[in-house]
Design a protein around this motif. Structure first.
Motif, PDB file in Angstrom:
ATOM      1  N   ARG A  35      28.586   8.132 -71.749  1.00  0.00           N
ATOM      2  CA  ARG A  35      28.314   6.709 -71.528  1.00  0.00           C
ATOM      3  C   ARG A  35      29.611   5.907 -71.629  1.00  0.00           C
ATOM      4  NH1 ARG A  35      24.750   9.797 -71.122  1.00  0.00           N
ATOM      5  NH2 ARG A  35      25.853   9.802 -69.159  1.00  0.00           N
ATOM      6  N   THR A  36      30.479   6.266 -72.560  1.00  0.00           N
ATOM      7  CA  THR A  36      31.774   5.596 -72.700  1.00  0.00           C
ATOM      8  C   THR A  36      32.598   5.764 -71.432  1.00  0.00           C
ATOM      9  OG1 THR A  36      31.750   5.865 -75.098  1.00  0.00           O
ATOM     10  CG2 THR A  36      33.896   5.500 -74.067  1.00  0.00           C
ATOM     11  N   ILE A  39      31.171   3.550 -68.655  1.00  0.00           N
ATOM     12  CA  ILE A  39      31.542   2.140 -68.803  1.00  0.00           C
ATOM     13  C   ILE A  39      32.962   1.925 -68.300  1.00  0.00           C
ATOM     14  CG2 ILE A  39      31.999   0.280 -70.450  1.00  0.00           C
ATOM     15  CD1 ILE A  39      29.636   1.457 -72.117  1.00  0.00           C
ATOM     16  N   ALA A  40      33.858   2.841 -68.648  1.00  0.00           N
ATOM     17  CA  ALA A  40      35.245   2.742 -68.167  1.00  0.00           C
ATOM     18  C   ALA A  40      35.298   2.829 -66.647  1.00  0.00           C
ATOM     19  CB  ALA A  40      36.103   3.831 -68.804  1.00  0.00           C
ATOM     20  N   THR A  43      33.993  -0.393 -65.183  1.00  0.00           N
ATOM     21  CA  THR A  43      34.983  -1.455 -65.385  1.00  0.00           C
ATOM     22  C   THR A  43      36.086  -1.347 -64.349  1.00  0.00           C
ATOM     23  OG1 THR A  43      34.479  -1.549 -67.750  1.00  0.00           O
ATOM     24  CG2 THR A  43      36.600  -2.456 -67.053  1.00  0.00           C
ATOM     25  N   LEU A  96      28.624  -5.188 -68.997  1.00  0.00           N
ATOM     26  CA  LEU A  96      29.499  -4.096 -69.444  1.00  0.00           C
ATOM     27  C   LEU A  96      29.985  -4.348 -70.867  1.00  0.00           C
ATOM     28  CD1 LEU A  96      31.584  -3.281 -66.231  1.00  0.00           C
ATOM     29  CD2 LEU A  96      29.654  -1.992 -67.199  1.00  0.00           C
ATOM     30  N   ALA A  97      30.224  -5.610 -71.207  1.00  0.00           N
ATOM     31  CA  ALA A  97      30.586  -5.948 -72.589  1.00  0.00           C
ATOM     32  C   ALA A  97      29.431  -5.646 -73.538  1.00  0.00           C
ATOM     33  CB  ALA A  97      30.993  -7.416 -72.695  1.00  0.00           C
ATOM     34  N   GLN A 100      29.333  -1.857 -74.014  1.00  0.00           N
ATOM     35  CA  GLN A 100      30.415  -1.427 -74.912  1.00  0.00           C
ATOM     36  C   GLN A 100      30.087  -1.765 -76.361  1.00  0.00           C
ATOM     37  OE1 GLN A 100      33.122   0.428 -73.979  1.00  0.00           O
ATOM     38  NE2 GLN A 100      33.342   0.634 -76.181  1.00  0.00           N
ATOM     39  N   SER A 101      29.608  -2.965 -76.587  1.00  0.00           N
ATOM     40  CA  SER A 101      29.229  -3.386 -77.934  1.00  0.00           C
ATOM     41  C   SER A 101      28.119  -2.499 -78.482  1.00  0.00           C
ATOM     42  CB  SER A 101      28.786  -4.849 -77.924  1.00  0.00           C
ATOM     43  OG  SER A 101      28.313  -5.232 -79.196  1.00  0.00           O
ATOM     44  N   GLU A 104      29.456   0.821 -79.599  1.00  0.00           N
ATOM     45  CA  GLU A 104      30.245   0.701 -80.814  1.00  0.00           C
ATOM     46  C   GLU A 104      29.390   0.495 -82.043  1.00  0.00           C
ATOM     47  OE1 GLU A 104      32.837  -2.529 -79.809  1.00  0.00           O
ATOM     48  OE2 GLU A 104      34.092  -1.279 -78.495  1.00  0.00           O
TER      49      GLU A 104
END
Length: 111
Positions: A35-36, A39-40, A43, A96-97, A100-101, A104
């Motif tokens: 998933r990380t 997201i990259a 982006t 996307l933010a 990411q949040s 995290e």
């Protein structure tokens, strides 16, 4: 599952508790890493206005996240997919933010 569904305009703070079936425990680290990476990739695609790539990645994320027990990821990915369908870069950027949040802050427990 005790996971609240994030809203794109309010990413919040603090941990997000998720209860996942223990049969997925060995798969979760790779699932989260993927998933990380997605997201990259989205982006990067957004920088190039590549909405088809964003739509494709978000669609895949939407499907797999529900299967693994992450309905909030499914919801957010669906929002990204929809925004990509209409080339809404501002919404994609916000979502996307949120993704990411979420990654995290998620705290995973197994049942």
């Amino acid at each position: 599952m005790s996971e609240p569904l994030p809203v794109t305009h309010d990413i919040g703070c603090g941990p997000i508790a998720v209860l996942v079936d223990s049969s997925f425990e060995a798969l979760i680290p790779r699932f989260m890493a993927n998933r990380t990476k997605e997201i990259a990739a989205m982006t990067e695609a957004l920088v190039h206005h590549d909405y088809e790539t964003i739509k494709r990645i978000a669609h895949g994320m939407k499907g797999v996240s529900g299967s693994y027990g992450f309905p909030a990821l499914t919801t957010i990915a669906a929002q990204v997919e929809q925004a990509a369908s209409v080339a809404d870069s501002a919404s994609i950027h916000k979502d996307l933010a949120v993704l990411q949040s979420y990654l995290e802050r998620v705290v995973i427990s197994y049942e």
